[in-house]
Motif scaffolding. Sequence first.
Motif, mmCIF file in Angstrom:
data_model
loop_
_atom_site.group_PDB
_atom_site.id
_atom_site.type_symbol
_atom_site.label_atom_id
_atom_site.label_comp_id
_atom_site.label_asym_id
_atom_site.label_seq_id
_atom_site.Cartn_x
_atom_site.Cartn_y
_atom_site.Cartn_z
ATOM 1 N N THR B 199 21.779 37.012 1.661
ATOM 2 C CA THR B 199 21.578 35.817 1.372
ATOM 3 C C THR B 199 22.939 35.738 -0.119
ATOM 4 N N SER B 200 22.742 34.303 -0.402
ATOM 5 C CA SER B 200 22.765 33.853 -0.981
ATOM 6 C C SER B 200 24.120 34.947 -2.468
ATOM 7 N N GLU B 201 22.729 35.842 -2.125
ATOM 8 C CA GLU B 201 23.037 36.428 -3.900
ATOM 9 C C GLU B 201 24.084 38.053 -3.226
ATOM 10 N N THR B 202 23.765 38.473 -1.985
ATOM 11 C CA THR B 202 24.419 39.636 -1.504
ATOM 12 C C THR B 202 25.751 39.032 -1.069
ATOM 13 N N LEU B 203 25.924 37.789 -0.809
ATOM 14 C CA LEU B 203 27.394 37.442 -0.573
ATOM 15 C C LEU B 203 28.206 37.104 -1.960
ATOM 16 N N ALA B 204 26.960 36.682 -2.680
ATOM 17 C CA ALA B 204 27.977 36.733 -3.805
ATOM 18 C C ALA B 204 28.913 38.071 -4.399
ATOM 19 N N LYS B 205 27.387 39.129 -4.307
ATOM 20 C CA LYS B 205 28.445 40.467 -4.849
ATOM 21 C C LYS B 205 29.367 41.479 -3.135
ATOM 22 N N GLY B 206 29.569 40.606 -2.066
ATOM 23 C CA GLY B 206 29.448 41.283 -1.112
ATOM 24 C C GLY B 206 31.481 41.391 -1.038
ATOM 25 N N ASN B 207 31.992 41.672 0.178
ATOM 26 C CA ASN B 207 34.258 41.923 0.357
ATOM 27 C C ASN B 207 33.926 40.231 0.358
ATOM 28 N N LYS B 208 35.068 40.042 -0.784
ATOM 29 C CA LYS B 208 35.743 38.379 -0.657
ATOM 30 C C LYS B 208 36.689 38.254 0.733
ATOM 31 N N THR B 209 37.527 37.345 0.686
ATOM 32 C CA THR B 209 39.077 37.748 1.283
ATOM 33 C C THR B 209 39.569 38.131 1.217
ATOM 34 N N MET B 210 39.721 38.031 -0.331
ATOM 35 C CA MET B 210 41.213 38.691 -0.887
ATOM 36 C C MET B 210 40.682 40.183 -0.909
ATOM 37 N N ASP B 211 39.515 40.934 -0.714
ATOM 38 C CA ASP B 211 38.860 42.443 -0.146
ATOM 39 C C ASP B 211 40.266 43.082 0.162
ATOM 40 N N ALA B 212 40.021 42.571 1.199
ATOM 41 C CA ALA B 212 40.617 43.034 2.608
ATOM 42 C C ALA B 212 42.379 43.638 2.038
ATOM 43 N N LEU B 213 42.687 42.836 1.160
ATOM 44 C CA LEU B 213 43.953 43.334 0.876
ATOM 45 C C LEU B 213 44.341 44.317 0.081
ATOM 46 N N ASP B 214 43.122 44.228 -0.624
ATOM 47 C CA ASP B 214 43.125 45.435 -1.405
ATOM 48 C C ASP B 214 42.514 46.942 -1.411
ATOM 49 N N ILE B 215 41.650 46.061 0.332
ATOM 50 C CA ILE B 215 41.337 47.711 0.580
ATOM 51 C C ILE B 215 43.098 48.191 1.170
ATOM 52 N N ALA B 216 42.972 47.171 1.894
ATOM 53 C CA ALA B 216 44.546 47.963 2.860
ATOM 54 C C ALA B 216 45.510 48.406 2.172
ATOM 55 N N TRP B 217 45.439 47.736 0.505
ATOM 56 C CA TRP B 217 46.747 48.812 -0.568
ATOM 57 C C TRP B 217 46.366 49.243 -1.044
ATOM 58 N N GLN B 218 44.560 49.739 -1.155
ATOM 59 C CA GLN B 218 44.054 51.638 -2.002
ATOM 60 C C GLN B 218 44.352 52.233 -0.575
ATOM 61 N N LEU B 219 44.208 51.931 0.819
ATOM 62 C CA LEU B 219 44.534 52.923 1.821
ATOM 63 C C LEU B 219 45.903 53.035 1.357
ATOM 64 N N LEU B 220 46.338 52.834 1.027
ATOM 65 C CA LEU B 220 48.062 52.928 1.584
ATOM 66 C C LEU B 220 48.480 54.142 0.213
ATOM 67 N N LEU B 221 48.184 53.496 -1.099
ATOM 68 C CA LEU B 221 48.208 54.264 -1.767
ATOM 69 C C LEU B 221 47.624 55.767 -1.923
ATOM 70 N N GLY B 222 45.945 55.321 -1.245
ATOM 71 C CA GLY B 222 45.792 56.609 -0.853
ATOM 72 C C GLY B 222 46.446 57.795 0.224
ATOM 73 N N ALA B 223 47.439 57.312 1.331
ATOM 74 C CA ALA B 223 48.175 57.668 1.800
ATOM 75 C C ALA B 223 48.755 59.213 1.588
ATOM 76 N N PHE B 224 49.582 58.483 -0.442
ATOM 77 C CA PHE B 224 50.234 59.423 -0.578
ATOM 78 C C PHE B 224 49.694 59.991 -1.764
ATOM 79 N N GLN B 225 48.620 60.131 -1.904
ATOM 80 C CA GLN B 225 48.226 61.110 -2.978
ATOM 81 C C GLN B 225 47.898 62.491 -1.984
ATOM 82 N N LYS B 226 47.519 63.382 -2.857
ATOM 83 C CA LYS B 226 47.428 64.802 -2.334
ATOM 84 C C LYS B 226 46.228 65.055 -2.303
#
Lengths: 113, 226
Positions: B199-226
Amino acid sequence: MNMLIIQLILLAGLLAALALTWRRARQDALTRRAALLWSLLWIGGAVVVLRPETANLFANLVGVGRGTDAVLYVAVIVLFYLLFRIFLRLDKLDRDLTKLVRRVALDEHENRK
Amino acid sequence: MKVVAVIPAYNEASRIALVIPRVRSRADEVIVVDDGSLDDTFSVAQASGVRVLRHAINRGQGAALKTGTLCALSIGADVIVHVDADGQHDPDGLLDLIAPITRGEADVVYGSRFMGVESEGMPLMRRCLLMAGRVFSTFALGIPRRFTDPQSGLRAMNAQAARSIQFHQDRKAHCSELLRAASRSSLRVIEIPARVTYTSETLAKGNKTMDALDIAWQLLLGAFQK
């Protein structure tokens, strides 16, 4: 030896950084190994400031035209590395904070029962 | 088998009261994790008569899911289901999600938006983003190509899987991290078709296009954590 004002300013900054590094090491905020690595960086910087031709030697060694270019490239690499280290540290702090928040949430729920 | 649904909620006071009864009718227990909401999510969820945990500050969906999962294990859950608080997951689909686990055919079951059941109101941009996420998951994370919807937040797992899968990503990267860990383990992981309603509400709160970059960045940082 005639020194340029910029050389004096840079040397003073590098000496201050060296002193601060060992002060932090004495306070146990920095490991001895980290302090030594930082000291190498500061001393290396001081050598390049005092004898700029050493940068040319390094530049020729790695195939970069001018010493100043080589210094700039190394500085950018070091800065990127340090920035990434800071990001990793922040990520670790974030994770630790989550663990704390989770512990509090689970304890509160347990106490409410 | 004791089925426990975990619902992470952040600023969902207006919708959670509708979601809880629908989920509760299909699970033995419901745990809502209020992830540091600024509205009345906590009190609204508590008024619904389910277990409610509260993060003092917002830590992200992944963090809230892990808190809820740990709580579910502590109360003896046999099957744990992760459900979104915004009502986009079809509660009728929860029974289908749980069934392979109760029948002993799978340890982890994902609800996929790309297995023939058409999601309602999914914008083309979101579809493209999810497809790109699938390619990224395959080539960058090594998640097998057979998983059609690696970003799906609708999943069920048995207690053994919940104990053995370690996920540390607090925010949106937890989906990829969790599936990666599950697919690399000896656990039996399957997907089934799932209906998701946007719905318009779920879309407003859901993943945005830029979130994809953020997810990739978080996964990269996570790969270096013990």
